[in-house]
Write an enzyme that holds these catalytic residues in place. Structure first.
Site, PDB file in Angstrom:
ATOM      1  N   THR A 119      33.459  29.169  50.705  1.00 42.98           N
ATOM      2  CA  THR A 119      32.845  29.493  52.050  1.00 42.98           C
ATOM      3  C   THR A 119      31.377  28.877  52.173  1.00 42.98           C
ATOM      4  O   THR A 119      31.176  28.121  53.303  1.00 42.98           O
ATOM      5  CB  THR A 119      32.578  31.068  51.986  1.00 42.98           C
TER       6      THR A 119
ATOM      7  N   LYS B  49      34.095  34.879  39.242  1.00 40.18           N
ATOM      8  CA  LYS B  49      34.154  33.893  39.964  1.00 40.18           C
ATOM      9  C   LYS B  49      34.147  32.581  39.150  1.00 40.18           C
ATOM     10  O   LYS B  49      33.182  32.626  38.447  1.00 40.18           O
ATOM     11  CB  LYS B  49      33.731  33.919  41.143  1.00 40.18           C
TER      12      LYS B  49
ATOM     13  N   ALA C  90      49.613  38.745  40.579  1.00 41.43           N
ATOM     14  CA  ALA C  90      48.835  39.589  39.716  1.00 41.43           C
ATOM     15  C   ALA C  90      47.306  39.589  39.790  1.00 41.43           C
ATOM     16  O   ALA C  90      46.817  40.403  39.241  1.00 41.43           O
ATOM     17  CB  ALA C  90      49.236  39.388  38.154  1.00 41.43           C
ATOM     18  N   GLY C  91      46.970  38.660  40.377  1.00 46.69           N
ATOM     19  CA  GLY C  91      45.580  38.262  40.622  1.00 46.69           C
ATOM     20  C   GLY C  91      44.784  39.366  41.735  1.00 46.69           C
ATOM     21  O   GLY C  91      45.603  40.030  42.139  1.00 46.69           O
TER      22      GLY C  91
ATOM     23  N   HIS D  26      28.895  36.165  44.592  1.00 50.79           N
ATOM     24  CA  HIS D  26      30.346  36.815  44.277  1.00 50.79           C
ATOM     25  C   HIS D  26      30.143  37.767  42.920  1.00 50.79           C
ATOM     26  O   HIS D  26      29.141  37.275  42.090  1.00 50.79           O
ATOM     27  CB  HIS D  26      31.130  35.610  44.151  1.00 50.79           C
TER      28      HIS D  26
HETATM   29  N1  NDP Z   1      39.924  31.352  50.886  1.00 48.30           N
HETATM   30  C1  NDP Z   1      39.697  32.843  51.011  1.00 48.30           C
HETATM   31  O1  NDP Z   1      39.540  33.379  52.003  1.00 48.30           O
HETATM   32  C2  NDP Z   1      39.492  33.237  49.676  1.00 48.30           C
HETATM   33  C3  NDP Z   1      39.829  32.502  48.380  1.00 48.30           C
HETATM   34  N2  NDP Z   1      39.810  32.943  47.065  1.00 48.30           N
HETATM   35  C4  NDP Z   1      40.070  32.002  46.074  1.00 48.30           C
HETATM   36  O2  NDP Z   1      41.330  32.268  45.659  1.00 48.30           O
HETATM   37  C5  NDP Z   1      41.470  32.146  44.176  1.00 48.30           C
HETATM   38  C6  NDP Z   1      41.942  33.187  43.322  1.00 48.30           C
HETATM   39  O3  NDP Z   1      40.942  34.093  43.321  1.00 48.30           O
HETATM   40  P1  NDP Z   1      41.259  35.714  42.774  1.00 48.30           P
HETATM   41  O4  NDP Z   1      42.590  36.234  43.283  1.00 48.30           O
HETATM   42  O5  NDP Z   1      40.128  36.481  42.670  1.00 48.30           O
HETATM   43  O6  NDP Z   1      41.460  34.997  41.152  1.00 48.30           O
HETATM   44  P2  NDP Z   1      42.412  35.533  39.943  1.00 48.30           P
HETATM   45  O7  NDP Z   1      42.103  34.918  38.682  1.00 48.30           O
HETATM   46  O8  NDP Z   1      42.324  37.178  39.936  1.00 48.30           O
HETATM   47  O9  NDP Z   1      43.977  35.402  40.490  1.00 48.30           O
HETATM   48  C7  NDP Z   1      44.533  34.287  40.304  1.00 48.30           C
HETATM   49  C8  NDP Z   1      45.941  34.478  40.116  1.00 48.30           C
HETATM   50  O10 NDP Z   1      46.726  32.938  40.008  1.00 48.30           O
HETATM   51  C9  NDP Z   1      47.479  33.072  38.898  1.00 48.30           C
HETATM   52  N3  NDP Z   1      47.654  31.316  38.564  1.00 48.30           N
HETATM   53  C10 NDP Z   1      46.874  30.690  38.311  1.00 48.30           C
HETATM   54  N4  NDP Z   1      47.789  29.559  37.928  1.00 48.30           N
HETATM   55  C11 NDP Z   1      48.971  29.745  38.143  1.00 48.30           C
HETATM   56  C12 NDP Z   1      50.162  29.218  38.024  1.00 48.30           C
HETATM   57  N5  NDP Z   1      50.052  27.881  37.784  1.00 48.30           N
HETATM   58  N6  NDP Z   1      51.336  29.807  38.577  1.00 48.30           N
HETATM   59  C13 NDP Z   1      51.408  30.946  38.779  1.00 48.30           C
HETATM   60  N7  NDP Z   1      50.119  31.806  38.974  1.00 48.30           N
HETATM   61  C14 NDP Z   1      49.111  31.279  38.540  1.00 48.30           C
HETATM   62  C15 NDP Z   1      46.709  33.635  37.878  1.00 48.30           C
HETATM   63  O11 NDP Z   1      47.304  33.942  36.634  1.00 48.30           O
HETATM   64  P3  NDP Z   1      46.577  33.648  35.309  1.00 48.30           P
HETATM   65  O12 NDP Z   1      45.591  34.848  35.184  1.00 48.30           O
HETATM   66  O13 NDP Z   1      47.751  33.676  34.115  1.00 48.30           O
HETATM   67  O14 NDP Z   1      45.862  32.375  35.141  1.00 48.30           O
HETATM   68  C16 NDP Z   1      46.153  34.767  38.629  1.00 48.30           C
HETATM   69  O15 NDP Z   1      46.983  35.749  38.553  1.00 48.30           O
HETATM   70  C17 NDP Z   1      40.084  31.419  44.015  1.00 48.30           C
HETATM   71  O16 NDP Z   1      39.988  30.220  43.973  1.00 48.30           O
HETATM   72  C18 NDP Z   1      39.185  32.047  45.162  1.00 48.30           C
HETATM   73  O17 NDP Z   1      38.119  31.487  45.256  1.00 48.30           O
HETATM   74  C19 NDP Z   1      39.596  34.450  46.751  1.00 48.30           C
HETATM   75  C20 NDP Z   1      39.371  35.311  48.127  1.00 48.30           C
HETATM   76  C21 NDP Z   1      39.250  34.702  49.741  1.00 48.30           C
HETATM   77  O1  LIG Z   2      36.627  34.124  44.428  1.00 46.29           O
HETATM   78  C1  LIG Z   2      36.238  34.813  45.483  1.00 46.29           C
HETATM   79  O2  LIG Z   2      36.296  36.122  45.166  1.00 46.29           O
HETATM   80  C2  LIG Z   2      36.099  34.436  46.920  1.00 46.29           C
HETATM   81  N1  LIG Z   2      36.266  33.083  47.057  1.00 46.29           N
HETATM   82  C3  LIG Z   2      36.237  32.286  48.349  1.00 46.29           C
HETATM   83  C4  LIG Z   2      34.963  31.394  48.309  1.00 46.29           C
HETATM   84  O3  LIG Z   2      34.930  30.665  47.309  1.00 46.29           O
HETATM   85  O4  LIG Z   2      34.355  31.336  49.145  1.00 46.29           O
HETATM   86  C5  LIG Z   2      36.238  33.473  49.548  1.00 46.29           C
HETATM   87  C6  LIG Z   2      35.479  34.683  49.283  1.00 46.29           C
HETATM   88  O5  LIG Z   2      34.006  34.501  49.494  1.00 46.29           O
HETATM   89  C7  LIG Z   2      35.922  35.192  47.993  1.00 46.29           C
END
Ligand code: NDP
Ligand SMILES: O=C(O)C1=N[C@H](C(=O)O)C[C@H](O)C1
Length: 272
Positions: free
Chosen positions: A171, A164, A14-15, A160
């Site tokens: 990154t 965040k 759902a994130g 960002h």
């Molecule tokens: N490497 C890359 O290219 C990228 C990395 N990211 C990273 O990805 C991560 C998520 O980002 P983002 O999608 O924006 O964050 P969000 O908060 O929108 O989404 C995270 C989701 O994970 C869920 N979650 C957390 N803990 C659990 C668990 N134990 N079991 C199941 N679900 C869980 C959350 O639920 P709840 O709300 O209930 O906690 C939420 O739905 C961050 O660390 C971000 O920095 C993001 C974009 C690109």
């Molecule tokens: O949290 C985000 O949104 C993102 N997280 C990653 C990071 O920590 O670098 C990648 C991207 O920039 C988006």
């Protein structure tokens, strides 16, 4: 969907990234959404994952049982939170599947747990799954190798969205590590992550960071090489989260026939 499709589980469905992953899987040939996971008690349990992501009804309901989902899957795409990713890595190891980890803000202790899980799982982990940022890291390494530390200061700036929770971004740290590699210095001791108050003059050879947060910015990063009378800026601007999701799906596909181990996006993209 065909019989040879790679069956993928999206955790954190759902994130922001979870929803993007579901849409990208739906649009990508050769992969299929096997399961979608959220934490126990989440309001999204039982909802159709496609509807949740704005991709129409796909007949996969969100559940809170990751192990059950992993046992009959080939890969898991994980953009959640550090403690959750550590747990999912243990389960991916039990199921002997591919675990693509995009989660950032992980501690050294978390990283050691990922290493342990990589004895049985095929883990691909990166602070940024996009082709553009991984190319940028290669360019940053080349630039710092070419430009002497005595005359060229390295600063990394990132911005960002306001939601965040970790800083500097994964990154920014990845780019800092690439710059440190180019310089042949130890990143852990030579990085300056925060400045406040009377800091004194900039120590020669360090890598500095600046963090900005606000609005809906998907992810902007610049590596600035500041010399006497000139500035070189290498930068990347993410306009859409699908760049990360497409990278994650490509990583899962790449790791499908690999041995258990810990891989990076540079391995996936052939840039290592
Ligand atoms: N490497 C890359 O290219 C990228 C990395 N990211 C990273 O990805 C991560 C998520 O980002 P983002 O999608 O924006 O964050 P969000 O908060 O929108 O989404 C995270 C989701 O994970 C869920 N979650 C957390 N803990 C659990 C668990 N134990 N079991 C199941 N679900 C869980 C959350 O639920 P709840 O709300 O209930 O906690 C939420 O739905 C961050 O660390 C971000 O920095 C993001 C974009 C690109
Ligand atoms: O949290 C985000 O949104 C993102 N997280 C990653 C990071 O920590 O670098 C990648 C991207 O920039 C988006």
């Amino acid at each position: 969907m065909t019989a040879n499709d790679m069956k993928l589980v999206v955790v954190g469905a759902a994130g922001r990234m979870g929803q993007t992953l579901i849409r990208v899987i739906q649009d990508t040939e050769g992969v299929t959404l096997h399961a979608a996971i959220e934490r126990e008690g989440s309001a999204f349990i039982g909802k159709d994952a496609g509807e949740l992501a704005g991709a129409g009804t796909i007949g996969v309901a969100v559940t809170s049982d990751p192990l059950q989902a992993f046992l009959d899957a080939e890969g898991v795409l994980d953009f959640t939170a550090p403690d959750a990713s550590v747990t999912f890595a243990g389960l991916a190891a039990q199921a002997r599947i591919v675990h693509v980890i995009g989660t950032t803000g992980c501690s050294t202790d978390d990283e050691q747990k990922f290493e342990a899980s990589a004895r049985h799982a095929r883990i691909v982990k990166s602070g940024n799954m996009s082709l553009g940022v991984n190319l940028l890291s290669v360019l940053a390494e080349q630039a710092t190798r070419a430009l002497p530390a005595a005359g060229w200061d390295v600063e990394i700036v990132e911005m960002h969205h306001k939601h965040k929770v970790d800083a500097p971004s994964g990154t920014a740290l990845l780019l800092g590590e690439a710059a440190a590699k180019g310089r042949g210095i130890d990143f852990a001791t030579q990085s300056v992550r925060v400045r406040d108050g009377h800091t004194g003059a900039r120590p020669v050879g360090t890598i500095g960071f600046a963090t900005l947060r606000g609005g809906s910015v998907v992810g902007d990063h610049s590596v600035i090489l500041a010399g006497e009378g000139e500035l070189v800026t290498l930068s990347h601007s993410a306009r859409d989260r699908s760049i990360f999701a497409r990278g994650a799906v490509a990583a899962a596909f790449w790791a499908r026939d690999k041995k258990p181990g810990h891989y990076s996006m540079l391995d996936v993209l052939g840039l290592s």
